[in-house]
Design a protein around this motif. Structure first.
Motif, PDB file in Angstrom:
ATOM      1  N   LYS A   1      -2.346   7.114  11.732  1.00 62.59           N
ATOM      2  CA  LYS A   1      -3.277   7.338  13.095  1.00 62.59           C
ATOM      3  C   LYS A   1      -4.042   8.566  12.855  1.00 62.59           C
ATOM      4  N   TYR A   2      -4.741   8.303  11.924  1.00 62.76           N
ATOM      5  CA  TYR A   2      -5.589   9.688  11.493  1.00 62.76           C
ATOM      6  C   TYR A   2      -6.707  10.414  12.938  1.00 62.76           C
TER       7      TYR A   2
ATOM      8  N   VAL B   1      -8.601  23.053   8.692  1.00 60.81           N
ATOM      9  CA  VAL B   1      -8.282  22.462   7.476  1.00 60.81           C
ATOM     10  C   VAL B   1      -7.401  21.176   7.681  1.00 60.81           C
ATOM     11  N   LYS B   2      -6.629  21.259   8.630  1.00 58.56           N
ATOM     12  CA  LYS B   2      -5.819  19.717   8.844  1.00 58.56           C
ATOM     13  C   LYS B   2      -6.585  18.942   9.397  1.00 58.56           C
ATOM     14  N   ALA B   3      -7.387  19.166  10.418  1.00 59.88           N
ATOM     15  CA  ALA B   3      -8.342  18.395  11.299  1.00 59.88           C
ATOM     16  C   ALA B   3      -9.388  17.785  10.143  1.00 59.88           C
ATOM     17  N   ALA B   4      -9.995  18.663   9.168  1.00 59.05           N
ATOM     18  CA  ALA B   4     -10.858  18.077   8.426  1.00 59.05           C
ATOM     19  C   ALA B   4     -10.208  16.920   7.367  1.00 59.05           C
ATOM     20  N   ILE B   5      -9.118  17.131   7.049  1.00 58.78           N
ATOM     21  CA  ILE B   5      -8.379  16.125   6.428  1.00 58.78           C
ATOM     22  C   ILE B   5      -8.203  14.896   7.050  1.00 58.78           C
ATOM     23  N   ALA B   6      -7.560  15.032   8.379  1.00 64.16           N
ATOM     24  CA  ALA B   6      -7.634  13.642   9.157  1.00 64.16           C
ATOM     25  C   ALA B   6      -8.855  13.056   9.422  1.00 64.16           C
ATOM     26  N   PHE B   7      -9.863  13.847   9.679  1.00 66.94           N
ATOM     27  CA  PHE B   7     -11.478  13.152   9.916  1.00 66.94           C
ATOM     28  C   PHE B   7     -11.552  12.568   8.724  1.00 66.94           C
ATOM     29  N   GLU B   8     -11.278  13.143   7.523  1.00 65.81           N
ATOM     30  CA  GLU B   8     -11.984  12.264   6.316  1.00 65.81           C
ATOM     31  C   GLU B   8     -10.951  11.071   5.980  1.00 65.81           C
ATOM     32  N   ALA B   9      -9.811  11.045   6.317  1.00 62.22           N
ATOM     33  CA  ALA B   9      -8.942  10.188   6.093  1.00 62.22           C
ATOM     34  C   ALA B   9      -9.581   8.916   6.963  1.00 62.22           C
ATOM     35  N   ASP B  10      -9.830   9.318   8.185  1.00 61.89           N
ATOM     36  CA  ASP B  10      -9.870   8.110   9.021  1.00 61.89           C
ATOM     37  C   ASP B  10     -11.352   7.636   8.843  1.00 61.89           C
TER      38      ASP B  10
ATOM     39  N   LYS C   1     -12.331   7.093   5.877  1.00 60.21           N
ATOM     40  CA  LYS C   1     -11.909   6.063   4.541  1.00 60.21           C
ATOM     41  C   LYS C   1     -11.106   4.718   5.333  1.00 60.21           C
ATOM     42  N   ASP C   2     -10.800   4.804   6.545  1.00 55.80           N
ATOM     43  CA  ASP C   2     -10.128   3.485   7.026  1.00 55.80           C
ATOM     44  C   ASP C   2     -11.073   2.214   6.935  1.00 55.80           C
ATOM     45  N   GLU C   3     -10.897   1.207   6.472  1.00 55.87           N
ATOM     46  CA  GLU C   3     -11.848  -0.091   6.251  1.00 55.87           C
ATOM     47  C   GLU C   3     -12.237  -0.636   7.381  1.00 55.87           C
ATOM     48  N   ALA C   4     -11.333  -0.316   8.632  1.00 55.20           N
ATOM     49  CA  ALA C   4     -11.729  -0.709   9.908  1.00 55.20           C
ATOM     50  C   ALA C   4     -12.811  -0.035  10.592  1.00 55.20           C
ATOM     51  N   ARG C   5     -13.122   0.992  10.037  1.00 61.85           N
ATOM     52  CA  ARG C   5     -14.280   1.966  10.646  1.00 61.85           C
ATOM     53  C   ARG C   5     -15.741   1.268   9.943  1.00 61.85           C
ATOM     54  N   SER C   6     -16.744   1.335  10.728  1.00 60.16           N
ATOM     55  CA  SER C   6     -18.267   0.885  10.377  1.00 60.16           C
ATOM     56  C   SER C   6     -18.715   1.993   9.782  1.00 60.16           C
ATOM     57  N   ALA C   7     -19.884   1.967   9.080  1.00 65.38           N
ATOM     58  CA  ALA C   7     -20.540   2.638   8.292  1.00 65.38           C
ATOM     59  C   ALA C   7     -21.171   3.876   9.102  1.00 65.38           C
TER      60      ALA C   7
ATOM     61  N   ALA D   1     -17.902   6.001  10.081  1.00 67.07           N
ATOM     62  CA  ALA D   1     -17.407   6.714   8.666  1.00 67.07           C
ATOM     63  C   ALA D   1     -18.371   8.051   8.501  1.00 67.07           C
ATOM     64  N   ASN D   2     -19.659   7.790   8.945  1.00 61.69           N
ATOM     65  CA  ASN D   2     -20.474   9.015   8.858  1.00 61.69           C
ATOM     66  C   ASN D   2     -20.079  10.200   9.839  1.00 61.69           C
ATOM     67  N   GLU D   3     -19.813   9.714  11.028  1.00 65.34           N
ATOM     68  CA  GLU D   3     -19.468  10.686  12.129  1.00 65.34           C
ATOM     69  C   GLU D   3     -18.143  11.244  11.748  1.00 65.34           C
ATOM     70  N   GLN D   4     -17.385  10.673  11.185  1.00 61.34           N
ATOM     71  CA  GLN D   4     -16.240  11.281  10.809  1.00 61.34           C
ATOM     72  C   GLN D   4     -16.166  12.231   9.610  1.00 61.34           C
ATOM     73  N   TYR D   5     -16.999  11.984   8.709  1.00 61.63           N
ATOM     74  CA  TYR D   5     -17.317  12.878   7.478  1.00 61.63           C
ATOM     75  C   TYR D   5     -17.975  14.042   7.933  1.00 61.63           C
TER      76      TYR D   5
END
Length: 240
Positions: free
Chosen positions: A155-156, A181-190, A192-198, A201-205
């Motif tokens: 549950k990233y 750093v932990k937050a950045a890793i979680a944002f990036e993992a989220d 990459k979730d297939e349920a995310r729209s483009a 995904a851009n916002e989380q990156y």
């Protein structure tokens, strides 16, 4: 000669004149203030009892009972730390028996971490969320461990939220960069979730990128800024 008392002479009064009645104020108003005063006094007495007994005498008893549970926790025997060893109380019983005490509050932190070690992540989050402290280390640490629990459950997004709460709570050079750093890793993992729209995904990156940029700007002397933050912010800049 008969002397006439002028006070006995009737005056000419208007026809609609009525003799004024003396209005006696009701006693209900005084009674209301007596009740309010009594309630205030009772509340003050109960509050004083709460502070003295629950936060004082009762907390001392809780400290005695929790001692062995802490010993089991530090020894890595988390089951005995939580449930007791048959003779001494565990964290769960201390929390139940001494609610609202400082010791019970701290026991919630120990309990949450113990459940993390047992991979019971929902239970860990339940107890960690009850822990409240003004200490800049322990409160942020509790939110960080909650982030770890959500990460283990993949549950990233929730994990990132709690890592950021830890990072924003009384920021400092020692712990805040690690939380970012932990937050950045979680944002990036989220992202990459297939349920995310483009767009999502851009916002989380971008959020992940901003975490590393914050480390570089605000904590340039931290261990994370020397290489990791530079490398990762450069890599993430090409993903959105």
């Amino acid at each position: 000669m008969k002397i006439i008392d002028i006070n006995s002479i009737p005056r000419n009064l208007p026809e609609n004149h009525k003799e004024q009645e003396v209005v006696v104020p009701p006693k209900r108003g005084k009674r209301k203030w007596y009740i309010i005063g009594f309630c205030v006094t009772l509340f003050a007495a109960l509050f004083a009892w709460f502070c003295f007994y629950l936060r004082g005498v009762k907390d001392l008893k809780a400290q005695d009972d929790v001692f062995q549970a802490i010993y089991h926790f530090e020894a890595g025997d988390f089951d005995k730390a939580l449930k007791g060893d048959g003779i001494h109380k565990g964290f769960l019983e201390v929390i139940q028996q001494y609610p609202y005490t400082v010791t019970a509050n701290l026991a919630c932190l120990y309990t949450g971490i113990a459940y993390m070690h047992q991979k019971e992540y929902e239970q860990a989050c339940a107890f960690l969320s009850k822990f409240k402290a003004k200490d800049f280390i322990l409160q942020a640490r509790a939110w960080c461990v909650m982030g770890d629990a959500y990460s283990e459950q993949k549950k990233y997004r929730q994990a990132a939220v709690h890592y950021m709460k830890a990072a924003r709570y009384k920021p400092n050079n020692v712990y805040t960069p690690g939380y970012l750093v932990k937050a950045a890793i979680a944002f990036e993992a989220d992202a990459k979730d297939e349920a995310r729209s483009a767009h999502e995904a851009n916002e989380q990156y971008k959020n992940a990128y901003n975490c590393y940029q914050e480390i570089l700007e605000k904590y340039p002397n931290s261990a994370h800024a020397s290489g990791l933050a530079i490398k990762e912010s450069s890599r993430l800049s090409g993903l959105f």
